[in-house]
Design an enzyme around this catalytic site. Structure first.
Site, mmCIF file in Angstrom:
data_model
loop_
_atom_site.group_PDB
_atom_site.id
_atom_site.type_symbol
_atom_site.label_atom_id
_atom_site.label_comp_id
_atom_site.label_asym_id
_atom_site.label_seq_id
_atom_site.Cartn_x
_atom_site.Cartn_y
_atom_site.Cartn_z
ATOM 1 N N GLU A 104 -6.280 -9.221 3.415
ATOM 2 C CA GLU A 104 -5.435 -8.555 4.421
ATOM 3 C C GLU A 104 -5.451 -9.399 5.682
ATOM 4 O O GLU A 104 -6.533 -9.622 6.265
ATOM 5 C CB GLU A 104 -5.948 -7.150 4.756
ATOM 6 C CG GLU A 104 -5.608 -6.113 3.727
ATOM 7 C CD GLU A 104 -5.991 -4.704 4.162
ATOM 8 O OE1 GLU A 104 -5.868 -4.389 5.365
ATOM 9 O OE2 GLU A 104 -6.425 -3.938 3.285
ATOM 10 N N ASN A 110 -12.133 -0.908 -0.946
ATOM 11 C CA ASN A 110 -11.462 -1.474 0.225
ATOM 12 C C ASN A 110 -12.264 -1.170 1.487
ATOM 13 O O ASN A 110 -12.659 -0.025 1.709
ATOM 14 C CB ASN A 110 -10.067 -0.843 0.370
ATOM 15 C CG ASN A 110 -9.353 -1.307 1.636
ATOM 16 O OD1 ASN A 110 -8.942 -2.462 1.712
ATOM 17 N ND2 ASN A 110 -9.227 -0.431 2.615
ATOM 18 N N GLU A 111 -12.491 -2.178 2.298
ATOM 19 C CA GLU A 111 -13.114 -2.032 3.632
ATOM 20 C C GLU A 111 -14.234 -0.990 3.624
ATOM 21 O O GLU A 111 -14.248 -0.077 4.467
ATOM 22 C CB GLU A 111 -12.039 -1.685 4.683
ATOM 23 C CG GLU A 111 -11.087 -2.822 4.939
ATOM 24 C CD GLU A 111 -10.143 -2.616 6.122
ATOM 25 O OE1 GLU A 111 -10.058 -1.501 6.654
ATOM 26 O OE2 GLU A 111 -9.498 -3.607 6.513
ATOM 27 N N TYR A 117 -6.784 -8.781 11.583
ATOM 28 C CA TYR A 117 -5.478 -8.539 12.199
ATOM 29 C C TYR A 117 -5.487 -9.105 13.617
ATOM 30 O O TYR A 117 -6.532 -9.124 14.276
ATOM 31 C CB TYR A 117 -5.156 -7.043 12.206
ATOM 32 C CG TYR A 117 -4.878 -6.518 10.802
ATOM 33 C CD1 TYR A 117 -3.646 -6.724 10.208
ATOM 34 C CD2 TYR A 117 -5.863 -5.876 10.064
ATOM 35 C CE1 TYR A 117 -3.381 -6.266 8.912
ATOM 36 C CE2 TYR A 117 -5.615 -5.421 8.773
ATOM 37 C CZ TYR A 117 -4.372 -5.617 8.203
ATOM 38 O OH TYR A 117 -4.112 -5.183 6.917
ATOM 39 N N GLU A 143 0.853 -1.195 0.000
ATOM 40 C CA GLU A 143 0.000 0.000 0.000
ATOM 41 C C GLU A 143 0.885 1.241 0.000
ATOM 42 O O GLU A 143 1.991 1.231 0.564
ATOM 43 C CB GLU A 143 -0.879 -0.029 1.264
ATOM 44 C CG GLU A 143 -1.756 1.205 1.412
ATOM 45 C CD GLU A 143 -2.840 1.064 2.483
ATOM 46 O OE1 GLU A 143 -2.892 0.007 3.151
ATOM 47 O OE2 GLU A 143 -3.625 2.003 2.631
ATOM 48 N N ASN A 192 -6.673 1.443 2.813
ATOM 49 C CA ASN A 192 -7.401 2.693 3.044
ATOM 50 C C ASN A 192 -6.978 3.781 2.061
ATOM 51 O O ASN A 192 -7.770 4.638 1.692
ATOM 52 C CB ASN A 192 -7.168 3.175 4.477
ATOM 53 C CG ASN A 192 -7.744 2.210 5.511
ATOM 54 O OD1 ASN A 192 -8.606 1.396 5.198
ATOM 55 N ND2 ASN A 192 -7.266 2.289 6.740
ATOM 56 N N GLN A 234 1.543 -6.429 5.485
ATOM 57 C CA GLN A 234 1.874 -6.158 4.102
ATOM 58 C C GLN A 234 3.226 -6.797 3.801
ATOM 59 O O GLN A 234 3.612 -7.719 4.505
ATOM 60 C CB GLN A 234 1.853 -4.659 3.880
ATOM 61 C CG GLN A 234 0.445 -4.066 4.183
ATOM 62 C CD GLN A 234 0.266 -2.613 3.758
ATOM 63 O OE1 GLN A 234 1.059 -2.052 3.028
ATOM 64 N NE2 GLN A 234 -0.811 -1.997 4.223
HETATM 65 O O1 AHR Z 1 -2.978 -2.817 6.092
HETATM 66 C C1 AHR Z 1 -3.204 -1.650 6.809
HETATM 67 C C2 AHR Z 1 -4.652 -1.164 6.717
HETATM 68 O O2 AHR Z 1 -5.481 -2.057 7.392
HETATM 69 C C3 AHR Z 1 -5.243 -1.089 5.339
HETATM 70 O O3 AHR Z 1 -4.974 0.105 4.701
HETATM 71 C C4 AHR Z 1 -6.722 -1.197 5.607
HETATM 72 O O4 AHR Z 1 -7.412 -1.782 4.544
HETATM 73 C C5 AHR Z 1 -6.795 -1.988 6.885
HETATM 74 O O5 AHR Z 1 -7.629 -1.372 7.822
#
Ligand code: AHR
Length: 502
Positions: A291, A171-172, A243, A26, A71, A352
């Site tokens: 992700e 995205n999201e 995450y 990103e 994001n 990432q």
């Molecule tokens: O990977 C970091 C961020 O985590 C990304 O930009 C977003 O899609 C997610 O919230």
């Protein structure tokens, strides 16, 4: 402590899509600038890309890389990144409160992908923009020539279209933090119409619609049901993100979270099946888990920059998690979960790849080095290709509130029928006891151990650093025995092990 596994060559889960070992870059922090791109670096190639980073990415054998966000994409103008570099605009990146120089855009990223031997997975901006920009970007990237956008690409030095197959529809979009956040109905309609337009250009594209940002979103899993209701016939994948963090410093609970991941995948697979039945559709939609990673070590550190206390810096250090040995085990369990769910998860992207919550780190002007989590990612990507095998696992368990009985043994196995190899990826979640593992292998013929790698460390908080990059590294395992359809191995407490038989 004893654990037993039974595996039969014909008892399979699914062929593994190699894109299960994808990753993500990103425009965030130092992922691009001083990460992959640093024209003044001693190893820079003719495009300004760091060769030392290219070499490490090639080692990971990453089959696909998602780009440019995240994001970031939700307020990104892709046209800012084309044409002569000196005339590209500097923009304020609203997602990460930084400045974007646009010195890297689609051309530079595509050349980097060719250098690391990976496929591009591109996201379009459905936050601040919409269908029109998406179709223009697609035409620029994939049309041979003779139209306004494809001719601009040619004029910018690239005659051949790149032929990108996989496209993310935003995205999201369920996240209130997202620029241009939408309700499920608003997003579902927009995604449907955008997908329809993109398919009108090329019906063979693989399109990814946004699912939930995590399983704790208030709209989950209704979001998936509504969005798929709008888009089911136009898309191929629904995207999930997750995450992992261990703020409570409770290793047992932390390592149990892959069970939550498994439940999340199972629930969304159920929603997909529900919508498929509702639509009386023959078509299948799969999960793109685009992700995932551990992300919490750097959060406190980043607060000021993200709140704007430092203005709009260009490429500041952001999301630079220092991964420890414990995270090796977590990443091992996550990858096992994806392998064991390979029937529904076809794409997964470690988020990432460089500097930002990443297995690969760089020092500006200095070396590139491997974080601890590089290693389980490497083993899975290098040896986890083939067919995921269904395992019967008999392991002692421990109780975790909300997750039930969690086995101490976490394991997946992959059959590479071309190489006639079977590879086991093993994590012992127990804090103090060795697992005495006994595997019964049925119908594989004679197998011997051809590789055995262990990641273990006396300190779960041990990290690698630029000065000490080899603090946590794999070493050769010993004592494992394979004969007469049996594999026996002792798995040390809190350790990761890969055993490959052929
Ligand atoms: O990977 C970091 C961020 O985590 C990304 O930009 C977003 O899609 C997610 O919230």
């Amino acid at each position: 402590m004893k654990a037993a596994v039974t595996v039969h060559s014909k008892y399979t889960i699914s062929d593994i899509d190699p894109r299960l070992y994808g990753s993500f870059i990103e425009h965030l922090g130092r992922a691009v600038y001083t990460g992959i791109y640093e024209p003044d670096h001693p190893t820079a190639d003719e495009n300004g890309m760091r060769r030392d980073v290219i070499d490490l990415v090639r080692k990971l054998k990453v089959p696909i890389v998602r780009y440019p966000g995240g994001n970031f994409v939700s307020a990104y103008n892709w046209e800012d990144g084309i044409g002569p570099k000196e005339s590209r605009p500097v923009r304020l990146d609203l997602a990460w409160h930084t400045s974007e120089s646009n010195q890297v855009g689609i051309h530079e990223f595509a050349e980097w992908c060719a250098a690391v031997d990976t496929e591009m997975m591109l996201a379009v901006n459905l936050g601040s923009r919409g269908l029109d920009e998406a179709r223009n970007f697609l035409e620029y990237v994939n049309h041979p020539g003779g139209s306004v956008w494809s001719d601009k690409r040619r004029a910018n030095g690239r005659a051949e279209p790149w032929g990108v197959k996989v496209w993310c529809l935003g995205n999201e979009m369920d996240g209130p933090w997202q620029i241009g956040h939408k309700t499920a109905d608003e997003y579902g309609r927009l995604a449907h119409e955008t997908a329809k337009a993109m398919r009108a250009f090329d019906s063979s594209l693989e399109l990814v619609v946004c699912g939930s940002s995590n399983a704790h979103m208030p709209t989950y899993p209704e979001w998936e049901a509504t969005v798929l209701d709008h888009t089911y016939n136009e898309v191929d994948y629904i995207s999930l993100h997750m995450y992992f963090e261990n703020r409570a410093k409770n290793t047992a609970n932390y390592l149990a979270r892959s069970i939550e991941l498994d439940n999340y995948i199972g629930t969304v697979a159920g929603v997909i099946a529900y919508v498929k039945a509702k639509k009386r559709s023959d078509k299948s939609v799969y999960i793109s888990f685009d992700e995932w990673n551990v992300w919490y070590h750097s959060k406190e550190r980043d607060k000021e920059t993200l709140a704007g206390a430092h203005g709009w810096p260009h490429a500041p250090a952001l999301l630079e998690d220092d991964y420890n040995f414990e995270d090796v085990l977590q990443v091992g369990c996550i990858l096992n979960t994806f392998i064991n769910r390979a029937d529904v998860v076809k794409i997964a992207c470690l988020a990432q790849l460089v500097n930002v919550i990443a297995p690969i780190m760089t020092v500006p002007g200095g070396p590139a080095w491997r974080q601890t989590i590089f290693y389980p990612s490497y083993f899975a990507s290098a040896y986890g290709r083939g067919t995921a095998l269904k395992l019967h696992v008999d392991s002692p368990t421990y109780r975790v509130e909300g997750l039930g009985d969690v086995p101490y043994l976490d394991v997946s196995a992959v059959h590479d029928t071309d190489q006639k190899a079977v590879t086991f990826f093993i994590v012992n979640r127990h804090g103090t006891e060795t697992l005495d593992l006994n595997v019964r292998l049925i119908d594989f013929g004679a197998l011997t151990i051809v590789d055995d790698q262990v990641l273990a460390h006396s300190d779960i908080n041990a990290t690698n650093t630029a000065e000490r990059p080899d603090n946590v590294v794999p070493r050769k395992g010993d004592g494992a025995v394979a004969s007469d359809g049996r594999l026996g191995a002792r798995i040390p407490p809190l350790s990761y092990r890969m055993i490959r038989l052929r």
